[in-house]
Write a protein that holds these residues in place. Structure first.
Motif, PDB file in Angstrom:
ATOM      1  N   GLY A 228       0.822  -1.187   0.000  1.00 17.45           N
ATOM      2  CA  GLY A 228       0.000   0.000   0.000  1.00 17.45           C
ATOM      3  C   GLY A 228       0.867   1.251   0.000  1.00 17.45           C
ATOM      4  O   GLY A 228       1.859   1.322   0.728  1.00 17.45           O
ATOM      5  N   LEU A 229       0.510   2.216  -0.823  1.00 17.77           N
ATOM      6  CA  LEU A 229       1.238   3.478  -0.899  1.00 17.77           C
ATOM      7  C   LEU A 229       0.256   4.612  -0.684  1.00 17.77           C
ATOM      8  O   LEU A 229      -0.773   4.694  -1.355  1.00 17.77           O
ATOM      9  N   LEU A 230       0.595   5.476   0.256  1.00 17.99           N
ATOM     10  CA  LEU A 230      -0.282   6.575   0.642  1.00 17.99           C
ATOM     11  C   LEU A 230       0.554   7.838   0.722  1.00 17.99           C
ATOM     12  O   LEU A 230       1.621   7.833   1.343  1.00 17.99           O
ATOM     13  N   LEU A 240      -2.639  11.019  -2.722  1.00 15.73           N
ATOM     14  CA  LEU A 240      -2.522   9.892  -3.645  1.00 15.73           C
ATOM     15  C   LEU A 240      -2.597   8.608  -2.841  1.00 15.73           C
ATOM     16  O   LEU A 240      -2.052   8.524  -1.735  1.00 15.73           O
ATOM     17  N   ILE A 241      -3.279   7.615  -3.383  1.00 14.86           N
ATOM     18  CA  ILE A 241      -3.348   6.299  -2.741  1.00 14.86           C
ATOM     19  C   ILE A 241      -3.533   5.262  -3.843  1.00 14.86           C
ATOM     20  O   ILE A 241      -4.279   5.484  -4.800  1.00 14.86           O
ATOM     21  N   ASN A 242      -2.818   4.148  -3.738  1.00 17.86           N
ATOM     22  CA  ASN A 242      -2.949   3.123  -4.766  1.00 17.86           C
ATOM     23  C   ASN A 242      -4.008   2.103  -4.355  1.00 17.86           C
ATOM     24  O   ASN A 242      -4.617   2.180  -3.287  1.00 17.86           O
ATOM     25  N   THR A 309       4.004   3.844   3.562  1.00 18.78           N
ATOM     26  CA  THR A 309       3.914   2.525   2.948  1.00 18.78           C
ATOM     27  C   THR A 309       3.244   1.577   3.926  1.00 18.78           C
ATOM     28  O   THR A 309       3.468   1.652   5.141  1.00 18.78           O
ATOM     29  N   LEU A 310       2.414   0.690   3.380  1.00 21.83           N
ATOM     30  CA  LEU A 310       1.643  -0.254   4.186  1.00 21.83           C
ATOM     31  C   LEU A 310       1.904  -1.664   3.677  1.00 21.83           C
ATOM     32  O   LEU A 310       1.838  -1.911   2.466  1.00 21.83           O
ATOM     33  N   ARG A 311       2.211  -2.557   4.595  1.00 21.98           N
ATOM     34  CA  ARG A 311       2.398  -3.970   4.236  1.00 21.98           C
ATOM     35  C   ARG A 311       1.392  -4.823   5.012  1.00 21.98           C
ATOM     36  O   ARG A 311       1.170  -4.615   6.214  1.00 21.98           O
ATOM     37  N   ASP A 312       0.804  -5.762   4.279  1.00 22.52           N
ATOM     38  CA  ASP A 312      -0.171  -6.655   4.909  1.00 22.52           C
ATOM     39  C   ASP A 312       0.559  -7.689   5.751  1.00 22.52           C
ATOM     40  O   ASP A 312       1.363  -8.472   5.237  1.00 22.52           O
ATOM     41  N   HIS A 313       0.295  -7.663   7.045  1.00 24.41           N
ATOM     42  CA  HIS A 313       0.951  -8.574   7.983  1.00 24.41           C
ATOM     43  C   HIS A 313      -0.016  -9.629   8.501  1.00 24.41           C
ATOM     44  O   HIS A 313       0.327 -10.412   9.397  1.00 24.41           O
ATOM     45  N   THR A 314      -1.237  -9.659   7.931  1.00 25.70           N
ATOM     46  CA  THR A 314      -2.266 -10.553   8.458  1.00 25.70           C
ATOM     47  C   THR A 314      -1.861 -12.010   8.320  1.00 25.70           C
ATOM     48  O   THR A 314      -1.916 -12.788   9.277  1.00 25.70           O
ATOM     49  N   GLU A 315      -1.456 -12.385   7.099  1.00 20.65           N
ATOM     50  CA  GLU A 315      -1.086 -13.782   6.870  1.00 20.65           C
ATOM     51  C   GLU A 315       0.121 -14.171   7.709  1.00 20.65           C
ATOM     52  O   GLU A 315       0.158 -15.248   8.307  1.00 20.65           O
TER      53      GLU A 315
END
Length: 573
Positions: A228-230, A240-242, A309-315
């Motif tokens: 994720g980019l913010l 801006l957000i992707n 920046t956002l990274r999915d840590h759920t898994e």
């Protein structure tokens, strides 16, 4: 990002715009100058025409002129008069003539008595008209008007100004016009240069093709990157957000332009996004996900915004929980193997001592004790993932000195749980609740917190027996999971915060288990509640002790598939 430049590099965008603007300004100034010249020339002609018309009408209305015409020699009186008027008004000529076009006056006295060169027919009909005609003085703008004496026309007056004199006046004004046009062009060019110098700094000297390619690469990168980019502007609005960023934060397509404080995100996550300092690999929870947040301010003389920046840590978090469970299972199996070896040595020793019956009785009792829970779990819970989880957690609890009991009313038939309910979420929910309950029950007995214990303000005496009671029931369109312990419970002042990430009394880095439970329950459309209870609560189906502890109840909707399967099995039974 700077694109590679070709060998023959086109002019930069700022340079192209500068050249275009200079040409445009020059064209506008030139057009204005031509328009001013043409309109000035026309205006000069109109002014000259009005001037000579006024002079001609004034002469025609003069009584002295009419009297002079009646004398034997009109020229003797009219010539000096006409010249005086000509000099005073600045016009080129004043000609007074007879109706037969014979001149009585002329700037050149030698021309007196000659025929007037021009048109007089309309004047003889009583009209006053203006024309441009070439006479003895060259092309001129002239007015011809009749001189009346009562109802008859006794003479004509023609006053005029040469075209050359009008042109000379326009040329005199043209110099001032040229200076004004040059000043406007210089000022426009200077303004254009300043604006384009600023544009050149902002575009870093790139040309239009490079900017176009950069935009295409920029859009492709935004949609292709999985992180994720913010980007936030200086007023903490989303610039801006992707796609991945919208998905991770649960935002709609209209998120751009909104303030971060208006996004209804969890307070810790909002604080991290609004922070002016840099944040590195911070773990935050949303309603459905565990994300890793990194922020970096964009500073250029002033704070212009923030890149996030956002990274999915759920898994990864779920896998980490499963790994912890596997480690616990391994330790439990190691302990069981050690205990089994001790029991086996006891049986062998009894046989060697000739006490075979006692050896058989000891072995049978141990087998019955180990098999009882397995038979109970397998008979009540046909879902293999939950059954394996319960058996593994029972072994772990036994090593901690805690008895894990499956409530008598527990029942999950094969097929009750739909495929849309992920097994990983079930493991997260029930595994964390049991771990926390075992910690609480063990702590209540030993007085020392165990690893993974639930943070709580506990009071009262210790339970006589540590026990965790689990209820797993699928029916009436929902899955009920309830975990109760014989610990000291959770105080009312902490009940509201127990599901918040980081709330723990067992040191830093703890307090995420129940937060993950709440997240998994929310992700599947269910509810989780906490209340105080007793191990002997009638709802649990057990006849436990009297110590009250914490009781967590999870309800997950099963949907049509789950309800249909359960109803069919009841009808068959």
């Amino acid at each position: 990002m700077r694109l590679p430049r070709p060998r023959t590099r086109p002019r930069s965008l700022a340079g192209q715009l500068f050249a275009m603007q200079v040409v445009l300004v020059a064209a506008v100034v030139a057009g204005c100058a031509v328009f001013a010249y043409v309109s000035g020339s026309e205006q000069a002609k109109e002014t000259a025409a009005r001037q000579v018309r006024a002079a001609a009408l004034a002469i025609a209305d003069s009584p002295s002129v009419r009297e002079a015409i009646g004398t034997p020699d009109p020229s003797a009186v009219l010539q000096p008069y006409a010249e005086r008027v000509r000099r005073d008004t600045g016009i080129a000529f004043v000609t007074i003539m007879s109706p037969e076009r014979v001149r009585w006056t002329h700037p050149d006295s030698d021309r007196i008595g000659e025929q007037f060169l021009g048109h007089t027919a309309r004047a003889l009909r009583g009209e006053t008209f203006t024309e441009t005609y070439t006479g003895t003085l060259g092309p001129s703008i002239r007015v011809v008007t009749p001189i009346r004496d009562g109802s008859g026309i006794i003479g004509l007056v023609s006053a005029g100004i040469t075209v050359e004199r009008v042109s000379s006046q326009v040329r005199a004004q043209l110099g001032a016009l040229g200076l004004a046009a040059g000043g406007a062009l210089a000022l426009g060019g200077l303004g254009t240069y300043v604006i384009n110098a600023r544009l050149r700094r902002h575009t870093h000297g790139m040309n239009a093709a490079e900017l176009s390619r950069m935009h295409d690469y920029h859009q492709a990168t935004l949609h292709a990157v999985r992180e994720g980019l913010l980007m936030l502007d200086g007023r903490r609005r989303i610039a801006l957000i992707n796609d991945a960023g919208r998905e991770l934060l649960g935002l709609g397509p209209g998120a751009v332009g909104r303030r971060v404080a208006e996004l209804d995100l969890p307070a810790p996550l909002t604080g991290a996004l609004l922070a002016s300092e840099e944040r590195v690999d911070e773990l935050h929870l949303t309603a459905d996900r565990v994300i890793v947040v990194n922020t970096r301010p964009v500073v250029g003389g002033e704070q212009r915004g923030t890149v996030v920046t956002l990274r999915d840590h759920t898994e990864l978090q779920a896998l980490s929980g499963e790994l912890d469970s596997e480690r616990g299972f391994t330790q439990a199996l190691r302990s069981q193997a050690h205990e089994a070896a001790n029991r086996l040595h006891t049986v062998v020793s009894l046989i060697e001592l000739g006490r075979a019956e006692e050896a058989v009785g000891f072995a049978t009792a141990e087998l019955e004790l180990a098999q009882a829970l397995t038979d109970r779990v397998v008979g009540a819970v046909a879902e293999p993932v939950l059954a394996a989880l319960l058996l593994g957690k029972a072994a772990q609890a036994n090593e901690r000195g805690v008895e894990l009991v499956l409530a008598d009313d527990s029942l999950i038939d094969d097929g009750d749980l739909p495929a849309t309910l992920p097994h990983r979420d079930l493991v997260t929910i029930l595994g964390n609740l049991i771990d926390n309950a075992v910690d609480a029950a063990s702590e209540a007995v030993t007085g020392a917190p165990g690893p993974g214990s639930v943070p709580a303000q506990r009071g009262g005496g210790r339970a006589a027996r540590a026990r965790v009671t689990v209820t797993a029931l699928a029916g009436e369109g929902e899955l009920l999971l309830r975990v109760a312990d014989t610990g000291a419970g959770i105080g009312p002042q902490d009940a509201a915060a127990v599901f918040d990430r980081g709330w723990s009394t067992h040191g830093t880095g703890r307090g995420i288990g129940l937060a993950l439970v709440k997240q998994a329950v929310h992700r599947n459309g269910g509810t989780v509640t906490l209340d105080g209870g007793t191990d002997g609560d009638p709802e649990t189906g057990t006849d436990g002790g009297t110590d009250s502890g914490a009781r967590f109840t999870v309800r997950l909707p099963l949907g049509v598939a789950g309800r249909t399967a359960h109803t069919t099995k009841e009808a068959t039974a």
